[in-house]
Design a protein around this motif. Structure first.
Motif, PDB file in Angstrom:
ATOM      1  N   GLU A 177       0.821  -1.205   0.000  1.00  0.00           N
ATOM      2  CA  GLU A 177       0.000   0.000   0.000  1.00  0.00           C
ATOM      3  C   GLU A 177       0.863   1.266   0.000  1.00  0.00           C
ATOM      4  O   GLU A 177       1.751   1.435   0.834  1.00  0.00           O
ATOM      5  CB  GLU A 177      -0.928   0.000   1.224  1.00  0.00           C
ATOM      6  N   GLY A 178       0.593   2.156  -0.969  1.00  0.00           N
ATOM      7  CA  GLY A 178       1.287   3.440  -1.042  1.00  0.00           C
ATOM      8  C   GLY A 178       2.653   3.397  -1.691  1.00  0.00           C
ATOM      9  O   GLY A 178       3.319   4.436  -1.787  1.00  0.00           O
ATOM     10  N   THR A 179       3.106   2.232  -2.148  1.00  0.00           N
ATOM     11  CA  THR A 179       4.417   2.138  -2.784  1.00  0.00           C
ATOM     12  C   THR A 179       4.440   2.946  -4.071  1.00  0.00           C
ATOM     13  O   THR A 179       3.555   2.797  -4.905  1.00  0.00           O
ATOM     14  CB  THR A 179       4.758   0.670  -3.116  1.00  0.00           C
ATOM     15  N   PRO A 180       5.419   3.813  -4.268  1.00  0.00           N
ATOM     16  CA  PRO A 180       5.514   4.538  -5.539  1.00  0.00           C
ATOM     17  C   PRO A 180       5.608   3.563  -6.713  1.00  0.00           C
ATOM     18  O   PRO A 180       6.309   2.533  -6.614  1.00  0.00           O
ATOM     19  CB  PRO A 180       6.807   5.348  -5.389  1.00  0.00           C
ATOM     20  N   PRO A 181       4.903   3.830  -7.819  1.00  0.00           N
ATOM     21  CA  PRO A 181       4.908   2.888  -8.953  1.00  0.00           C
ATOM     22  C   PRO A 181       6.300   2.500  -9.429  1.00  0.00           C
ATOM     23  O   PRO A 181       6.558   1.323  -9.699  1.00  0.00           O
ATOM     24  CB  PRO A 181       4.130   3.656 -10.029  1.00  0.00           C
ATOM     25  N   ALA A 182       7.204   3.477  -9.528  1.00  0.00           N
ATOM     26  CA  ALA A 182       8.554   3.178 -10.011  1.00  0.00           C
ATOM     27  C   ALA A 182       9.281   2.226  -9.076  1.00  0.00           C
ATOM     28  O   ALA A 182      10.037   1.344  -9.509  1.00  0.00           O
ATOM     29  CB  ALA A 182       9.358   4.465 -10.174  1.00  0.00           C
ATOM     30  N   GLN A 183       9.046   2.384  -7.774  1.00  0.00           N
ATOM     31  CA  GLN A 183       9.696   1.513  -6.797  1.00  0.00           C
ATOM     32  C   GLN A 183       9.161   0.094  -6.891  1.00  0.00           C
ATOM     33  O   GLN A 183       9.927  -0.874  -6.798  1.00  0.00           O
ATOM     34  CB  GLN A 183       9.476   2.071  -5.393  1.00  0.00           C
ATOM     35  N   LEU A 184       7.849  -0.044  -7.078  1.00  0.00           N
ATOM     36  CA  LEU A 184       7.259  -1.373  -7.204  1.00  0.00           C
ATOM     37  C   LEU A 184       7.825  -2.100  -8.414  1.00  0.00           C
ATOM     38  O   LEU A 184       8.169  -3.285  -8.344  1.00  0.00           O
ATOM     39  CB  LEU A 184       5.742  -1.249  -7.329  1.00  0.00           C
ATOM     40  N   LEU A 185       7.943  -1.388  -9.542  1.00  0.00           N
ATOM     41  CA  LEU A 185       8.481  -2.006 -10.751  1.00  0.00           C
ATOM     42  C   LEU A 185       9.962  -2.359 -10.590  1.00  0.00           C
ATOM     43  O   LEU A 185      10.411  -3.394 -11.077  1.00  0.00           O
ATOM     44  CB  LEU A 185       8.281  -1.083 -11.948  1.00  0.00           C
ATOM     45  N   ALA A 186      10.709  -1.504  -9.923  1.00  0.00           N
ATOM     46  CA  ALA A 186      12.134  -1.799  -9.700  1.00  0.00           C
ATOM     47  C   ALA A 186      12.297  -3.080  -8.881  1.00  0.00           C
ATOM     48  O   ALA A 186      13.153  -3.920  -9.177  1.00  0.00           O
ATOM     49  CB  ALA A 186      12.804  -0.618  -9.004  1.00  0.00           C
TER      50      ALA A 186
END
Length: 334
Positions: free
Chosen positions: A63-72
């Motif tokens: 929850e709340g993870t920045p999209p770029a961080q999730l993809l990384a």
């Protein structure tokens, strides 16, 4: 293997599966396949649809993870199990005489794959109102389950563009008592619709909207074509969700319209619950197949498609092993 650019990428390599698109669906599918010991290549252009958003929401544990961080994180997990990722685009795909697929990457490299998983997502076609596209993913929003909490109790406008506008306004009313429905290009709500809006304390502004009012890089109001500016902190819109499926046309697949209450809301590539399309060897997952799917749903769809692809490959490999076993008089096939 680490990520590579098209220029560094070796041409004419063969994989069990090429995944086209590296969002939640593509990376989840690739992860399932890599853990199944399949050779997997993910081709990703690096332009995620949710890039403007501050975080991914209603994704349990993230929850709340920045999209770029999730993809990384996802890319690191895929490559950690031996999957490969190349930054680039796919410019074409075709079926080869032997049954494999030839996938052409931007820059001229090409690879072969036994199966394809297409997770190219969709394109949001936004209402043509000055300022909407510029504020998209910031104060201009679509999904209340993704962004409603962040604008709770704020002054929220709803830009009506279709017959579901009354439902849309009533939905957003759950997050704030300060809702204004701008009728814009939507049909007349009718007596029952207006009664529902009035009962929930939702204001209605007649006529089209001209533009958004932006002050110090923030949405501050909605400007009707005729009438005073209405203060707003956020604006809900209903885009048309168009599947990114052009590259599938040479394989015999085309996107078809998706309707809701008799109104076209977008397009998708039809598939069964596991993502298999009508073209053997081609699976789809994520928003290219389901226009309303959230990130956690796209990830689930990618895993299911990856498992189905692995099972399909096992079936093919078993058929070949049985044929070799029979041809060898019962000797065990390698």
């Amino acid at each position: 293997m680490s990520e590579a650019t098209p220029r560094e990428f070796p041409a004419s390599k063969r994989y069990d599966v090429v995944v086209i698109g590296g969002g939640a669906a593509g990376l989840s599918g690739a992860l399932a396949l890599a853990r199944a010991r399949r050779s997997v290549l993910v081709v990703d252009a690096g332009r995620p649809r949710n890039a403007p958003a501050d975080g991914v929401h209603t994704y349990l544990g993230r929850e709340g993870t920045p999209p770029a961080q999730l993809l990384a994180r996802g890319r690191a997990e895929v490559t950690g199990y031996g999957g490969e990722i190349v930054a680039g685009t796919v410019t074409g795909a075709e079926r080869l005489p032997g049954g494999d697929f030839r996938v052409v990457l931007g820059g001229g490299a090409h690879v072969a794959a036994s199966r394809l998983l297409v997770t190219t997502g969709l394109r949001d076609e936004l209402p043509e109102v000055l300022g909407v596209a510029e504020r998209w993913g910031r104060e201009v929003l679509h999904c209340p389950y993704c962004h409603g909490w962040e604008v709770r109790d704020a002054a929220i406008g709803v830009l009506a563009t279709g017959p579901a506008a009354v439902h849309q306004a009533l939905l957003w009313r759950q997050w704030s008592p300060h809702i204004t429905l701008f009728l814009h290009t939507a049909p007349e709500p009718g007596e029952a619709g207006r009664e529902q809006l009035a009962a929930r304390g939702i204001s209605v502004v007649e006529g089209p909207v001209a533009r958004l009012d932006i002050t110090r890089d923030r949405l501050t109001g909605v400007v009707p074509a005729a009438g005073p500016t209405v203060p707003c902190d956020a604006l809900a819109v209903a885009p048309r969700f168009t599947a990114r499926a052009d590259l599938l046309a040479p394989l015999g697949l085309r996107a078809t319209d998706v309707e809701r209450d008799g109104h076209v809301i977008g397009s998708h590539v039809a598939a069964d619950p596991m993502g298999a399309t009508e073209v053997p060897g081609v699976w789809v997952a994520g928003n290219v197949a389901n226009v309303t799917q959230q990130v956690i749903g796209a990830a689930d769809a990618g895993v299911r498609a990856g498992a189905a692809i692995n099972a399909d490959l096992i079936d093919e490999e078993t058929r070949r092993a049985v044929a070799a076993h029979r041809a060898g008089g019962g000797a065990r096939a390698a």
